[in-house]
Design a protein around this motif. Structure first.
Motif, PDB file in Angstrom:
ATOM      1  N   VAL A 375      56.401  43.806  44.893  1.00 43.75           N
ATOM      2  CA  VAL A 375      54.891  43.392  44.870  1.00 43.75           C
ATOM      3  C   VAL A 375      54.589  42.837  46.194  1.00 43.75           C
ATOM      4  O   VAL A 375      55.316  41.738  46.588  1.00 43.75           O
ATOM      5  CB  VAL A 375      54.619  42.429  43.564  1.00 43.75           C
ATOM      6  N   VAL A 376      53.613  43.259  46.567  1.00 46.58           N
ATOM      7  CA  VAL A 376      53.015  42.329  47.863  1.00 46.58           C
ATOM      8  C   VAL A 376      51.556  42.030  47.410  1.00 46.58           C
ATOM      9  O   VAL A 376      50.921  42.457  46.694  1.00 46.58           O
ATOM     10  CB  VAL A 376      52.652  43.474  48.821  1.00 46.58           C
ATOM     11  N   GLY A 377      51.406  40.364  47.828  1.00 47.36           N
ATOM     12  CA  GLY A 377      50.263  39.828  47.298  1.00 47.36           C
ATOM     13  C   GLY A 377      49.909  38.640  48.152  1.00 47.36           C
ATOM     14  O   GLY A 377      50.705  38.394  49.100  1.00 47.36           O
ATOM     15  N   THR A 378      48.918  37.796  47.600  1.00 51.77           N
ATOM     16  CA  THR A 378      48.496  36.587  48.294  1.00 51.77           C
ATOM     17  C   THR A 378      49.195  35.586  47.583  1.00 51.77           C
ATOM     18  O   THR A 378      50.043  35.729  46.436  1.00 51.77           O
ATOM     19  CB  THR A 378      47.136  36.474  48.318  1.00 51.77           C
ATOM     20  N   HIS A 379      49.021  34.165  47.740  1.00 50.82           N
ATOM     21  CA  HIS A 379      49.444  33.118  46.965  1.00 50.82           C
ATOM     22  C   HIS A 379      49.323  33.338  45.573  1.00 50.82           C
ATOM     23  O   HIS A 379      50.278  32.751  44.850  1.00 50.82           O
ATOM     24  CB  HIS A 379      48.738  31.935  47.336  1.00 50.82           C
ATOM     25  N   ALA A 380      48.227  33.897  45.302  1.00 50.48           N
ATOM     26  CA  ALA A 380      48.000  34.204  43.793  1.00 50.48           C
ATOM     27  C   ALA A 380      49.130  34.554  43.056  1.00 50.48           C
ATOM     28  O   ALA A 380      49.333  34.560  41.892  1.00 50.48           O
ATOM     29  CB  ALA A 380      47.058  35.396  43.952  1.00 50.48           C
ATOM     30  N   LEU A 381      50.136  35.201  43.721  1.00 52.50           N
ATOM     31  CA  LEU A 381      51.204  35.869  42.988  1.00 52.50           C
ATOM     32  C   LEU A 381      51.953  34.582  42.302  1.00 52.50           C
ATOM     33  O   LEU A 381      52.797  35.063  41.403  1.00 52.50           O
ATOM     34  CB  LEU A 381      52.120  36.413  44.026  1.00 52.50           C
ATOM     35  N   LEU A 382      52.080  33.682  42.833  1.00 50.99           N
ATOM     36  CA  LEU A 382      52.851  32.304  42.331  1.00 50.99           C
ATOM     37  C   LEU A 382      51.893  31.523  41.590  1.00 50.99           C
ATOM     38  O   LEU A 382      52.633  30.966  40.694  1.00 50.99           O
ATOM     39  CB  LEU A 382      53.456  31.591  43.438  1.00 50.99           C
ATOM     40  N   THR A 383      50.797  31.271  41.839  1.00 50.20           N
ATOM     41  CA  THR A 383      49.835  30.194  41.072  1.00 50.20           C
ATOM     42  C   THR A 383      49.342  30.808  39.828  1.00 50.20           C
ATOM     43  O   THR A 383      49.089  30.249  38.702  1.00 50.20           O
ATOM     44  CB  THR A 383      48.800  29.477  42.134  1.00 50.20           C
ATOM     45  N   GLU A 384      49.004  32.297  39.857  1.00 49.66           N
ATOM     46  CA  GLU A 384      48.497  32.857  38.661  1.00 49.66           C
ATOM     47  C   GLU A 384      49.535  32.967  37.822  1.00 49.66           C
ATOM     48  O   GLU A 384      50.632  32.952  37.652  1.00 49.66           O
ATOM     49  CB  GLU A 384      47.679  34.095  38.970  1.00 49.66           C
ATOM     50  N   THR A 385      49.080  33.513  36.453  1.00 49.78           N
ATOM     51  CA  THR A 385      49.893  33.758  35.286  1.00 49.78           C
ATOM     52  C   THR A 385      50.428  35.162  35.555  1.00 49.78           C
ATOM     53  O   THR A 385      50.404  36.051  34.585  1.00 49.78           O
ATOM     54  CB  THR A 385      49.293  33.784  34.028  1.00 49.78           C
ATOM     55  N   VAL A 386      51.080  35.382  36.863  1.00 54.07           N
ATOM     56  CA  VAL A 386      51.632  36.622  37.235  1.00 54.07           C
ATOM     57  C   VAL A 386      52.960  36.481  36.342  1.00 54.07           C
ATOM     58  O   VAL A 386      53.877  35.737  36.420  1.00 54.07           O
ATOM     59  CB  VAL A 386      51.865  36.927  38.394  1.00 54.07           C
TER      60      VAL A 386
END
Ligand code: ADP
Ligand code: MG
Length: 707
Positions: A375-386
Motif C-alpha cells: 500500500v502506498v499512502g499518506t500519513h493517514a495510513l498509520l493514523t486512521e483505522t486502517v
C-alpha cells in the motif's frame, strides 16, 4: 534577603543580594527565576581582565585596569567624529581617557562619577592615556562598590536589554560559592575519572570562575558530555525496551528471492543501492524490528530500495506500506511502483484522503484481507483505522522534518498497532525504514536520531548529468529571465522559486514575479503559480499539467521542494536565494537534472552576511549533498539542521557541534554500555541520574512507558 547559609538552589532571584524586584522580573523574563537557573546559565565567552592597580603603578603599553573619580570631561570635535575625553584620578595620580566617537558618553560619565576602566595604555604628555577603554560605573551595579579586582577571566553571559552581561556576572559571582556546595553529581566518581571529567561542582566553578581558558574548556566538556549522555541514555533506554518487548516478523531471504526481486526492477542497481539493499535484507531477517534511516541524496534512487524491502514482505505473503508526506508524492510513488510491478502477481494499492466512498471501502477491505501486498499512502495510513492483515515493513519517505521525539512517538504507534501480543507476550511490530533526501552528517544524525541505524546511498545514477550552478547578483535578474525564455524556446521547462507568496515588503514574491514574467520576459509562454495556499487538489492538478508539458514555467514557493520528478524541467531559478537554507537550496536544485538534457540552477542572491555568502558559495562549488551537509554544519552549527528547533528536539546549552563530535561518540558508547548493564536505571545509585534524565527527556521520549 537570602544570607549565605540559607541559600537554596530554589531560592528565587528576587531574594538575592543586589537583585530586587525590577531586576528579578527581568531575570524571570530571561528564563532565570532561581539560583539553579543562574548556575546553569553558561557564559558564551570569557574576557581577560587585568588586575586593578593604583594609577601611579600603571605602565605604558599594557592592558591596564584602574578605578577612580572622574574630575573633568569634555566633548571635542563634531559628530560623527566627536570624541569624549575624561580625566580619572585616584589617590596616586591621574589617567587620561579618550573615547573616539564617544559623544554618547556625555550623558553617562560626569565629573564626580566613580568608574573602573580597562584598556591599552600609552605615553601621553607627561603621563598615561587609555584609548577607548571599556568601563563600568562603580557603586551602581550592585549598590556596593566592588573590591579591587585581581586578574581574572571575566565570563560574558548572554544578556538582554534589561540585564547586561555585567550584571549577570555580578549576581552569579555573588552566589557562586554557596550555590556550588549544593550541587550533587549524578555521575559516579570512577566514571568521571576514567573520562577525565571534572565533578559537577568543579565544572560549574570552572565555568563561572575559571583560572584559565583550559579550565573553562574542561567545564564545557563536562557539561556537554552530560547533555549528550542524557539524550543518549533516553534513546538507548527506549531502544532496549523495544528489543525486549517488541518482535517483528523475521522475513526470509535467499539468492532466489533476491534474484526474483531484482528481475522486477527495470534497471541494474547501482553500487550504492546494492549496498543499501543488502543492509536492509540483513535487518529484515531479524526478529528485532528494523529501525533504519536510509539517506540518499536527491535522485540517488531510494524508491527502488524501498520497493525491494516491501517485496521481501510480499515474498513471505506479508504486507508492506509506504508513506509519503503529500498526496501528490504518494500518487507519484504509486504510479512508479505499479509500473514496475505490472505483470507480476504482487497487488499494489493507493490510499490517500482523496479516495472516498466505495472505492475507499474496497481498498480498506483489500488491505485487511491481505489481498493487497503493498500500500502506498499518506500519513493517514498509520493514523486512521486502517487494518492490515500482516504488516511487515513500513517505509516512510522524505520525513526529514521529523526530530528524535516525533520519531519515538511514531514508532510507538506502529508497535502498538493492530497485531496485538505475540505468542511470547511481545507486541508485534513492523520493520521501519525512514528515507530522507536531506543528507545529514552521520554523527549529527546520531544525536538527533540516536535510536536509528543509518544507511547511506552514495554515488550518482548512471546517465545523470551534473547541474551547472551559477550565483548571480540581483542586477542580473532580467538576463536570467531572458535565459529562461531561450530554454523554453528550446522545449525545456523551468521552475522559478521565490521566498514569499505575496509580499508588500522586502521579499520577492510569487504573485508579482508571475505577473512581471507574463508581461515581460516570458510573455506568450504558459506560466502557472504554485504555493502552499492553494488547495491540495489544485496543486496536484497544476503539477500534473506541468509534468505533462502543458506549462512552461512554474512560479512557486518551496512547496515544490519535495520529491517532484519532471525530467523535462531543466532550469531552476531561485530568487533571493540568500533567504533559503542550504538544505533547502540543495533540495530545490534536485528538482532539475532528472532528464537527458544538461540542467542549470541559477541562484539570484544578495548575501548580507558571511554565512549567507558561504551558503551560496557552497552551492556553486559542490553538488554533493553530504559535502553540503557538512558545510552547513560548519556554517551554522547544529541549531537549525533538520528543523531540530521546531521538532522539539532539545537544544543544547554546552554542546557545540561539530566541535563535540568525539564527545558525542563517547556519550553514545557510554550510554549503550550503561543501558546494557542497567536497562531502566533503577539502582539506588542511579536515582539522581534517572531524575535528571526524566526531567530532560521523560515526556518527549515517553520514558514512563518504558521503565
Ligand atoms: P530519490 O532517491 O530522489 O527518491 P528516485 O528513487 O526517485 O530517487 O530515483 C530517481 C530516478 O532514477 C527515477 O526515475 C528512477 O527510476 C531512476 N533510477 C533509480 N535507480 C536507478 C538505477 N539503478 N539505474 C537507472 N535509473 C535508476
Ligand atoms: Mg524519493
Amino acid at each position: 534577603m537570602a544570607t549565605k547559609t540559607s541559600l537554596k538552589l530554589t531560592t528565587p532571584v528576587e531574594d538575592l543580594p543586589g537583585v530586587g524586584k525590577k531586576r528579578g522580573a527581568a531575570l524571570r523574563a530571561m528564563g532565570l527565576p532561581s539560583v539553579a537557573h543562574l548556575i546553569h546559565l553558561l557564559p558564551h565567552r570569557y574576557e581577560h581582565e587585568a588586575a586593578e592597580a593604583a594609577i601611579s603603578d600603571l605602565r605604558a603599553n599594557e592592558v591596564v585596569t584602574a578605578r577612580g573619580e572622574v574630575t573633568a570631561t569634555r566633548v571635542a570635535g563634531r559628530p560623527p567624529k566627536s570624541r569624549f575625553e575624561a580625566v580619572l584620578m585616584d589617590e596616586t595620580g591621574r589617567l587620561d581617557l579618550v573615547w573616539f566617537n564617544g559623544g554618547y558618553l556625555r550623558s553617562r560619565i560626569h565629573p564626580g562619577s566613580r568608574i573602573r576602566v580597562q584598556g591599552k595604555s600609552r605615553k601621553f604628555g607627561g603621563g598615561l592615556q587609555v584609548t577607548n577603554p571599556t568601563w563600568e560605573p562603580l557603586a551602581d551595579e550592585a549598590n556596593t562598590e566592588p573590591k579591587r579586582r585581581r586578574e581574572r577571566l571575566r565570563p560574558v553571559y548572554p544578556g538582554t536589554e534589561d540585564i547586561s552581561p555585567r550584571v549577570l556576572d555580578i549576581v552569579i559571582q555573588g552566589i557562586l560559592d554557596p550555590a556550588i556546595e549544593l550541587i550533587e553529581d549524578h555521575l559516579p566518581e570512577a566514571h568521571r575519572k576514567e573520562r577525565a571529567l571534572p565533578s559537577l561542582r568543579e565544572a560549574y566553578r570552572m565555568a563561572h570562575r575559571p583560572e584559565s581558558l583550559d579550565e573553562a574548556a574542561q567545564a564545557q566538556r563536562r557539561l556537554a558530555y552530560d547533555e549528550l549522555l542524557l539524550l543518549q541514555l533516553g534513546l538507548q533506554m527506549k531502544r532496549a525496551y523495544m528489543e525486549r518487548s517488541v518482535r517483528a516478523p523475521a522475513l526470509h531471504w535467499s539468492k532466489q528471492i533476491d534474484a526474483h526481486i531484482r528481475a522486477r526492477l527495470p534497471f541494474e542497481l547501482t553500487m550504492g543501492q546494492d549496498a543499501a539493499v543488502r543492509e536492509i535484507a540483513r535487518d529484515l531477517q531479524k526478529e528485532q524490528p528494523a529501525n533504519r534511516l536510509i539517506q540518499g541524496d536527491v535522485g540517488s534512487g531510494k524508491t527502488v530500495v524501498a520497493l525491494y524491502a516491501m517485496l521481501m514482505a510480499a515474498a513471505d505473503r506479508m504486507q508492506g506500506a509506504m508513506m509519503a508526506p503529500t498526496e501528490l508524492l504518494a500518487e507519484q510513488h504509486f504510479l512508479t511502483l505499479a509500473e514496475m510491478l505490472a505483470g507480476s502477481n504482487v497487488r499494489i494499492d493507493l490510499l490517500t484522503g482523496a479516495k472516498r466512498g466505495e472505492e475507499r471501502a474496497e481498498t480498506l477491505s483489500r488491505i485487511e484481507s491481505g489481498e493487497t501486498d503493498i500500500v502506498v499512502g499518506t500519513h493517514a495510513l498509520l493514523t486512521e483505522t486502517v487494518r492490515f492483515k500482516d504488516l511487515a515493513v513500513v517505509v516512510i519517505d522524505e520525513q526529514h522534518r521529523f526530530g528524535v521525539h516525533q520519531r519515538a512517538v511514531l514508532r510507538q504507534k506502529t508497535a502498538n498497532g493492530e497485531s496485538g501480543g505475540g505468542a511470547d507476550g511481545r507486541d508485534r511490530a513492523p520493520h521501519v525504514l525512514v528515507m530522507t533526501a536531506t543528507p545529514i552528517p552521520r554523527t549529527l544524525a546520531m544525536t538527533i536520531f540516536g535510536d536509528l541505524d543509518i544507511t547511506t546511498i552514495r554515488g550518482m545514477l548512471p546517465g545523470r548529468k551534473p547541474i551547472a550552478t551559477r550565483v548571480v547578483e540581483p542586477s542580473q535578474r532580467e538576463e536570467v529571465f531572458e535565459f529562461v525564455r531561450t530554454r523554453i524556446d528550446q522545449g525545456d521547462q523551468a521552475y522559478v522559486v521565490l521566498p514569499a507568496i505575496e509580499s508588500g515588503g522586502a521579499l520577492r514574491d510569487v504573485r508579482t514575479t508571475a505577473k512581471h514574467l507574463e508581461e515581460r520576459a516570458l510573455s506568450g509562454k504558459r506560466i502557472a503559480v504554485m504555493h502552499g495556499k492553494l488547495k491540495g487538489a489544485t496543486r496536484d492538478q497544476i503539477m500534473g499539467r506541468f509534468r505533462s508539458g502543458l506549462i512552461d514555467a512554474l512560479v512557486a514557493t518551496t512547496v515544490i521542494e519535495v520529491g517532484v520528478d519532471v525530467p523535462n524541467a531543466t532550469v531552476m531559478v531561485i530568487d533571493q536565494a540568500e533567504r533559503f537554507g542550504l538544505a533547502q537550496l540543495h533540495q530545490l536544485r534536485g528538482r532539475v537534472g532528472r532528464g537527458q538534457r544538461a540542467s542549470v540552477c541559477v541562484l539570484i542572491g544578495d548575501p548580507s552576511s558571511p554565512e549567507a555568502a558561504g551558503r551560496l558559495g557552497a552551492m556553486a562549488e559542490t553538488a554533493d549533498g553530504f559535502e553540503l551537509a557538512e558545510r552547513d554544519l560548519q556554517l551554522r552549527g547544529h541549531g537549525e539542521i533538520l528543523g531540530a528547533r521546531q521538532s522539539g528536539a532539545p537544544m543544547f546549552r554546552a554542546v557545540e557541534l561539530p566541535k563535540h563530535l568525539e564527545l558525542l561518540e563517547l556519550a553514545r558508547r557510554d550510554a549503550r554500555a550503561w543501558i546494557d548493564r542497567s536497562p531502566t536505571l533503577s539502582n539506588d545509585s542511579e536515582s539522581l541520574l534517572r531524575t535528571r534524565l526524566w526531567k530532560a527527556h521523560g515526556d518527549a521520549l515517553g520514558l514512563a512507558d518504558v521503565a
